[in-house]
Write an enzyme that holds these catalytic residues in place. Sequence first.
Site, PDB file in Angstrom:
ATOM      1  N   PRO A 160      62.217  16.379  28.065  1.00  7.65           N
ATOM      2  CA  PRO A 160      63.385  16.913  28.759  1.00  7.65           C
ATOM      3  C   PRO A 160      64.515  15.885  28.834  1.00  7.65           C
ATOM      4  O   PRO A 160      64.279  14.689  28.634  1.00  7.65           O
ATOM      5  CB  PRO A 160      62.854  17.262  30.146  1.00  7.65           C
TER       6      PRO A 160
ATOM      7  N   HIS B 267      47.727  26.200  42.869  1.00  6.09           N
ATOM      8  CA  HIS B 267      47.717  27.021  41.663  1.00  6.09           C
ATOM      9  C   HIS B 267      47.101  26.250  40.493  1.00  6.09           C
ATOM     10  O   HIS B 267      46.192  26.743  39.823  1.00  6.09           O
ATOM     11  CB  HIS B 267      49.157  27.443  41.340  1.00  6.09           C
ATOM     12  N   GLU B 268      47.563  25.035  40.311  1.00  9.14           N
ATOM     13  CA  GLU B 268      47.041  24.248  39.186  1.00  9.14           C
ATOM     14  C   GLU B 268      45.583  23.873  39.420  1.00  9.14           C
ATOM     15  O   GLU B 268      44.787  23.833  38.482  1.00  9.14           O
ATOM     16  CB  GLU B 268      47.880  22.992  38.960  1.00  9.14           C
TER      17      GLU B 268
ATOM     18  N   HIS C  58      43.482  26.624  38.178  1.00  6.47           N
ATOM     19  CA  HIS C  58      43.238  26.582  36.731  1.00  6.47           C
ATOM     20  C   HIS C  58      42.173  25.539  36.404  1.00  6.47           C
ATOM     21  O   HIS C  58      41.241  25.794  35.658  1.00  6.47           O
ATOM     22  CB  HIS C  58      44.511  26.182  35.976  1.00  6.47           C
TER      23      HIS C  58
HETATM   24  P1  ADP Z   1      67.528  11.191  27.096  1.00  5.19           P
HETATM   25  O1  ADP Z   1      67.964  10.584  25.813  1.00  5.19           O
HETATM   26  O2  ADP Z   1      66.053  11.449  27.158  1.00  5.19           O
HETATM   27  O3  ADP Z   1      68.306  12.372  27.539  1.00  5.19           O
HETATM   28  P2  ADP Z   1      68.480   8.725  28.136  1.00  5.19           P
HETATM   29  O4  ADP Z   1      67.671   7.793  27.344  1.00  5.19           O
HETATM   30  O5  ADP Z   1      69.862   8.960  27.701  1.00  5.19           O
HETATM   31  O6  ADP Z   1      67.743  10.118  28.243  1.00  5.19           O
HETATM   32  O7  ADP Z   1      68.428   8.278  29.643  1.00  5.19           O
HETATM   33  C1  ADP Z   1      69.573   8.179  30.429  1.00  5.19           C
HETATM   34  C2  ADP Z   1      69.474   7.018  31.363  1.00  5.19           C
HETATM   35  O8  ADP Z   1      68.439   7.217  32.310  1.00  5.19           O
HETATM   36  C3  ADP Z   1      69.121   5.727  30.689  1.00  5.19           C
HETATM   37  O9  ADP Z   1      70.254   5.098  30.194  1.00  5.19           O
HETATM   38  C4  ADP Z   1      68.452   4.931  31.789  1.00  5.19           C
HETATM   39  O10 ADP Z   1      69.414   4.310  32.600  1.00  5.19           O
HETATM   40  C5  ADP Z   1      67.789   6.006  32.596  1.00  5.19           C
HETATM   41  N1  ADP Z   1      66.390   6.138  32.230  1.00  5.19           N
HETATM   42  C6  ADP Z   1      65.803   7.226  31.700  1.00  5.19           C
HETATM   43  N2  ADP Z   1      64.503   7.021  31.480  1.00  5.19           N
HETATM   44  C7  ADP Z   1      64.237   5.772  31.865  1.00  5.19           C
HETATM   45  C8  ADP Z   1      63.052   4.964  31.880  1.00  5.19           C
HETATM   46  N3  ADP Z   1      61.872   5.423  31.461  1.00  5.19           N
HETATM   47  N4  ADP Z   1      63.160   3.707  32.348  1.00  5.19           N
HETATM   48  C9  ADP Z   1      64.317   3.227  32.760  1.00  5.19           C
HETATM   49  N5  ADP Z   1      65.479   3.928  32.772  1.00  5.19           N
HETATM   50  C10 ADP Z   1      65.444   5.197  32.345  1.00  5.19           C
HETATM   51 ZN    ZN Z   2      49.401  28.961  36.056  1.00  3.20          ZN
END
Ligand code: ADP
Ligand code: ZN
Length: 668
Positions: A253, A474-475, A478
């Site tokens: 997501p 619910h989970e 399952h």
């Molecule tokens: P996506 O590409 O999955 O939509 P991004 O990589 O652009 O998400 O994430 C947006 C921002 O959210 C990143 O620049 C970072 O600041 C933060 N972020 C998201 N996931 C992480 C993570 N696992 N660890 C640290 N920061 C994160």
């Molecule tokens: Zn279910």
Amino acid sequence: MEANNSPTPPVPQGPLNNNDKTPTPKFNIYWIYGLIILTLIGFATFSTNRIKTTEPISEKQFTSIYLQNNWVKKIEIIDKESANVFLQADSIRTSARLKAILTAKKIEPSKNGYCFSFEINDNATFLKNIDEITKANPTNTSVDIYPGKSSGLLPSLYSILPFLLVIGLFVLMMRKMGGGPGGGGPGGIFNIGKSKAQLFEKGGTKVNITFAEVAGLDEAKVEVMEIVDFLKHPKKYTALGGKIPRGCLLVGPPGTGKTLLAKAMAGEAQVPFFSMSGSDFVEMFVGVGASRVRDLFKQAREKSPCIIFIDEIDAIGRARGKNAMASNDERENTLNQMLVEMDGFSGDSGIIVLAATNRPDVLDQALLRPGRFDRQISIDIPDLSGREDIFKVHLKGIKTSNNLDIHKLALQTPGFAGADIANICNEAALIAARSGKTEVTMQDFNDAVDRVIGGLEKKNKIISPDEKKVIAYHEAGHAVSGWFLEHAYPLVKVTIVPRGDAALGYAQYLPKEKYLTIKEEIEDRIAMALGGRAVEEMIFGKISTGALSDLTSVTKMAYSLVSVYGMNDKIGNISFYDPQSEGSFTKPYSEETGKMIDDEVRKLIEVAYIRVKKLLMDKLDAVKIIANELLEKEVLYKDDLTRLIGPRPFEGDDTNVTNITPEPIPVA
Ligand code: ADP
Ligand code: ZN
């Protein structure tokens, strides 16, 4: 368990949302074009242009006859090349000879009277001749000479005018497409076919993100690390005859750190990083997308080893030709070019293509074939400890008070993606700064959480504690029913962390690796899928909409058992499966049979529901234990279940699990 989306119909993603993108109308440019055209027309009307006649008159005829007879009123010499001749109105009236010639030559009077033109052989001689004749035989002829290019330019301008207009329009459109008013920027006219990829490399904008900045995502990091090793030491792998993967799909997501991970990968490998979004490829002009793909790969080859990252690949990678009516040839061309390019470079060329999407299901199968994006790394919404880690990463640059409880923050933010957490940290710092504090306190963070939740609630992403409890039970339903149903698939994990799609929680099972399914398996799977709703009814005395996807899959399974696999006694060994008629409304059976099928399906589901309810009643303690543990930990794996409710009674299953190839299937 599935989100109930019905109260808020999806906002149409139409031009409405693109309002800010439409360029402001460029009236000034249109005005300029209009003005240019008008000026040219004006010039043309009043200019001394060559007068065409059907039958040419030579220079010699002109001097010896017309000039001699004093029939000429005016001569215009244009550009030393041609002469326009205007005749005396009197002569035409008086001279029968002139009249005869004019009729013979088919010269008609224009608004300037009778006139014609001819080419001059040599300007100097011509002028001398005129001079001699007029001196010897005084005439009242006036000679106007139009030197220079001014009048000569006009005809040529005329001939290139259409081209100018076409080019002008083209430029205009390019500039519009390029988006920038400057037109010379990266999106400008000459760069239309160039990729808009952002390049990060040493020297330029360097990628200095490391894995340390990507919190959680441990499994994904391991896989990515392996790919980094491919890039750094390709020989090590190719020497043994192995093929290095060319593409890798990051599935998850939005905001879960896919881009971040890809960047970190480039940072770790110390290679240039090209970043582009799938939607950047597609423009309204045919061929642009494909040429951008070509350009991107060309640039990448020059910089290899390097990483190409394509965000939102679904914008170009959607399955082709599914929707014949609205098929988008341009997108298909772009996709085809991408496939061609990916096939084109060999594995050790040092280019790895990473792509991100949250809709892997819509992707064209061709993209997922070996040699393309054959690896998938799934990136989920972080669980409790993942969120804690992400908080830690984003708190690094923030001056916080000592009493900050990161664990508590993580507890308060179920379902938040990494981007949401980054947002909270930033908001908290802003809130603290606004009230003039020197450090960011827990209270600021709580306010920030509230604020961010406010935004997320609108997007239907936030789960209230009550809902969370329902989801957990619910989970658990399952998980427990699957645990004690002999023919159900072995459980991999159960979670109440929402997935990117509508699922609010899910249990994941590993299908057995085999091709034949017995009736009992389908029946147990139906029962297991009903387990979620059964528990809701038992514990809360009411049922929720959360079982929607369960019920659709139950219905599908039940119908195929009865009418496709011929496993129902009453219907008998008949299969009404007809792949061709999928989606059409003609049914290959009678009304009565149809009704019988419906009845049998209904009965089958009812029996399964009663069976699973009884089972869960017996195991209610286990359900409660699992649900409570889920509320606390959010994710439970098979080992946790064994620890909590004892080993699964049908241990034979586990022998299959060692050699896993099938994808785990989630039951929402
Ligand atoms: P996506 O590409 O999955 O939509 P991004 O990589 O652009 O998400 O994430 C947006 C921002 O959210 C990143 O620049 C970072 O600041 C933060 N972020 C998201 N996931 C992480 C993570 N696992 N660890 C640290 N920061 C994160
Ligand atoms: Zn279910």
